[in-house]
Scaffold this active site. Structure first.
Site, mmCIF file in Angstrom:
data_model
loop_
_atom_site.group_PDB
_atom_site.id
_atom_site.type_symbol
_atom_site.label_atom_id
_atom_site.label_comp_id
_atom_site.label_asym_id
_atom_site.label_seq_id
_atom_site.Cartn_x
_atom_site.Cartn_y
_atom_site.Cartn_z
ATOM 1 N N MET A 1 0.762 -5.939 -3.762
ATOM 2 C CA MET A 1 1.487 -6.901 -4.590
ATOM 3 C C MET A 1 2.407 -7.700 -3.670
ATOM 4 O O MET A 1 3.164 -7.111 -2.902
ATOM 5 C CB MET A 1 2.309 -6.104 -5.611
ATOM 6 C CG MET A 1 2.869 -6.926 -6.712
ATOM 7 S SD MET A 1 3.481 -5.923 -8.093
ATOM 8 C CE MET A 1 4.642 -4.833 -7.391
ATOM 9 N N HIS A 2 2.291 -9.012 -3.712
ATOM 10 C CA HIS A 2 3.193 -9.810 -2.877
ATOM 11 C C HIS A 2 3.447 -11.207 -3.426
ATOM 12 O O HIS A 2 4.223 -11.964 -2.871
ATOM 13 C CB HIS A 2 2.610 -9.961 -1.472
ATOM 14 C CG HIS A 2 1.431 -10.880 -1.420
ATOM 15 N ND1 HIS A 2 0.171 -10.478 -1.752
ATOM 16 C CD2 HIS A 2 1.338 -12.194 -1.111
ATOM 17 C CE1 HIS A 2 -0.656 -11.498 -1.638
ATOM 18 N NE2 HIS A 2 0.015 -12.565 -1.263
ATOM 19 N N ARG A 3 2.735 -11.589 -4.493
ATOM 20 C CA ARG A 3 2.846 -12.947 -5.043
ATOM 21 C C ARG A 3 4.295 -13.274 -5.382
ATOM 22 O O ARG A 3 4.958 -12.496 -6.094
ATOM 23 C CB ARG A 3 2.074 -12.971 -6.342
ATOM 24 C CG ARG A 3 0.826 -13.732 -6.542
ATOM 25 C CD ARG A 3 0.374 -14.696 -5.646
ATOM 26 N NE ARG A 3 -0.843 -14.236 -5.032
ATOM 27 C CZ ARG A 3 -1.464 -14.855 -4.043
ATOM 28 N NH1 ARG A 3 -0.969 -15.962 -3.537
ATOM 29 N NH2 ARG A 3 -2.552 -14.379 -3.536
#
Ligand code: UD1
Ligand code: UDP
Length: 454
Positions: free
Chosen positions: A221-223
């Protein structure tokens, strides 16, 4: 295409400059870099330095066995304006001294945007790898970047027909459009084999004894729209907490680590027995981890593609995707940051074999792993035919009207274009937009074409 068909047409050697700056670009450019080197084409690599941690950059050069960059602009982290501006300045300095025939950029990052803008203004041909993707969500920096890249592009390397149709619908000509699949498939196929032979190398994974672990979920997860938003990230964390009969392996992106710490969620999550937060993994270890997983939970673009390539069910932590093919094919479900949706579908995949198998068997829309060959073939052909040369016009240019016509004759796209000296952009079969392949029969279809006036 016959590999040597165009070699004899020019004696000089083509120069390709590759620009990238982040982890996924390095991975997806690697098969193209291999292909360029294997063919003896002159190559320079510019790394913008957007990703700089060893785990986000250097490790991929080793795992993917590609040469170190010729230039590193070392822009580091910063606001979009500052980062992109510094990149443009650095890339321009390099390109003014390199006699590039084409500059290749990949995807939708600030590096792609900077490389494409600078090259096109220097009248150097731009090849956009992974062109035509659209999420239709202009709040995403990536959507802005990919659209601007496409405006500056000469050669469009689009992964699927669906992406090609996005470009046609925006009025782009099909002339320089190549449907090539996605180079992630090339990278995946080649490196999973290497990874399997090598086994796990990463200390954290070895200590976790992944080989004997059950119910593995790989999470990334990095958005920005997820991890920078406390409400969204908390919802996801709440869902993760409840998946306590699984083992969630979470190689954490540095951006996410920082925001989880800022929101006071990192220690809480890290303290849970079933959640294993580790540093970002190298490509070989990451692929091997995926292959042992029952489910991929992600907001990554590349991982949505890899999941369907590897036959792994994916739940995408977003409300839209520029990879809708994965959803239509049945391998990917959009769950947003909705706790209930995450839990519902994760449990279904883990407990309902029939449901999981259906997702696993979804057909991969991204090709068969030969994208890099197709891309470099097309570039060699354009170079040989001098189609990469960008010059100011020396003759009065024809003006043209964009016209529509309902076709009542039995005629293919190619023959129609020859007969009427025209270029077809879009074909409508009823309300369906079709890709105008050369041999498509146009009878009873509506075409959108250019009529030239000399
Ligand atoms: C960038 C891309 C995104 C892509 C992602 C791949 C843009 C606009 N975004 O997002 O499209 O999906 O890369 O991973 O180009 N940081 C480090 N070490 C690093 C790199 C980053 O600590 O090596 C931290 C910094 O605090 C930085 C933050 O991560 O501010 C975000 O990095 P940045 O490169 O700006 O964006 P990404 O989220 O990585
Ligand atoms: N990846 C990796 N190690 C990790 C996490 C991801 O090698 O710890 C790879 C993954 O296999 C995929 C790519 O990184 O090929 C995706 O990058 P990311 O999610 O950072 O960016 P995006 O694809 O969303 O732009």
């Amino acid at each position: 295409m016959d590999r040597n068909k165009y070699n004899m047409l020019r004696e000089d050697i083509m120069k390709i400059v590759v620009v990238f700056g982040t982890r996924p670009e390095i991975i997806k450019m690697a098969p193209i870099i291999d292909e360029i080197i294997n063919r003896g084409i002159d190559l320079s690599i510019i790394h913008t330095g957007q990703h700089y941690d060893k785990e986000m950059s250097d490790n991929f050069f080793n795992d993917l066995e590609i040469p170190a960059p010729d230039y590193n602009i070392h822009v580091g982290s910063g606001s979009h304006g500052k980062q992109t501006g510094l990149m443009m300045d650095g890339i321009e300095k390099v390109l003014l001294n390199e006699k590039a025939d084409i500059v290749l950029v990949q995807g939708d990052t600030n590096a792609a945007l900077a490389g494409a803008l600078v090259a096109s203004k220097l009248h150097i041909a731009v090849g956009h790898v992974e062109s035509g993707l659209r999420s239709f969500d202009m709040t995403m920096p990536e959507e802005i970047n990919r659209r601007v890249c496409d405006v500056t592009t000469l050669m469009y390397f689009v992964p699927t027909e669906e992406s090609a149709i996005n470009l046609l619908a925006e009025g782009y000509s099909r002339k320089n459009l190549f449907i090539t699949g996605n180079t992630i498939v090339d990278a995946c196929y080649r490196h999973l084999e290497i990874a399997k032979k090598k086994g796990f190398d990463n200390e954290s994974l070895i200590n976790l004894d992944i080989e004997n672990m059950e119910n593995i979920i790989t999470l990334t997860m990095h958005r920005a729209e997820n991890v920078d938003d406390k409400h969204r990230v908390s919802n996801v964390v709440d869902a993760l907490k409840e998946l306590d009969d699984t083992n969630i392996i979470f190689p954490i992106h540095p951006r996410t680590k920082k925001t989880l710490e800022k929101f006071g969620l990192f220690d809480e999550l890290n303290g849970l027995e079933h959640i294993h937060i580790i540093k970002p993994l190298g490509y070989l270890d990451f692929l091997l981890l995926n292959s042992k997983s029952k489910l991929i939970l992600t907001d990554s673009g590349g991982l949505q593609e890899e999941a369907i390539t590897l036959g792994l069910p994916a739940l995408t932590l977003r409300y839209n995707t520029e990879r809708p093919e994965t959803v239509t094919a049945g391998g990917n479900i959009l769950v947003g940051s909705d706790k209930e949706a995450i839990l519902k579908y994760a449990n279904k995949i883990l407990n309902d074999e029939e449901f999981a198998n259906k997702m696993k068997n979804a057909k991969n829309p991204y090709g068969d792993g030969n994208s890099a060959i197709q891309i470099v073939d097309a570039i060699e052909e354009y170079y040989a035919k001098r189609l990469l040369d960008i010059k100011s016009p020396e003759h009065i240019m024809p003006s043209f009207d964009r016209k529509m016509a309902l076709i009542d004759e039995d005629i293919t796209v190619k023959d129609f274009e020859r007969k009427y000296d025209t270029l077809i952009h879009t074909v409508f079969d009823g309300d369906k937009i079709c890709f105008p392949y050369d041999d498509l029969n146009l009878k009873e279809m509506c075409v959108n074409y250019d009529a030239f006036h000399y």
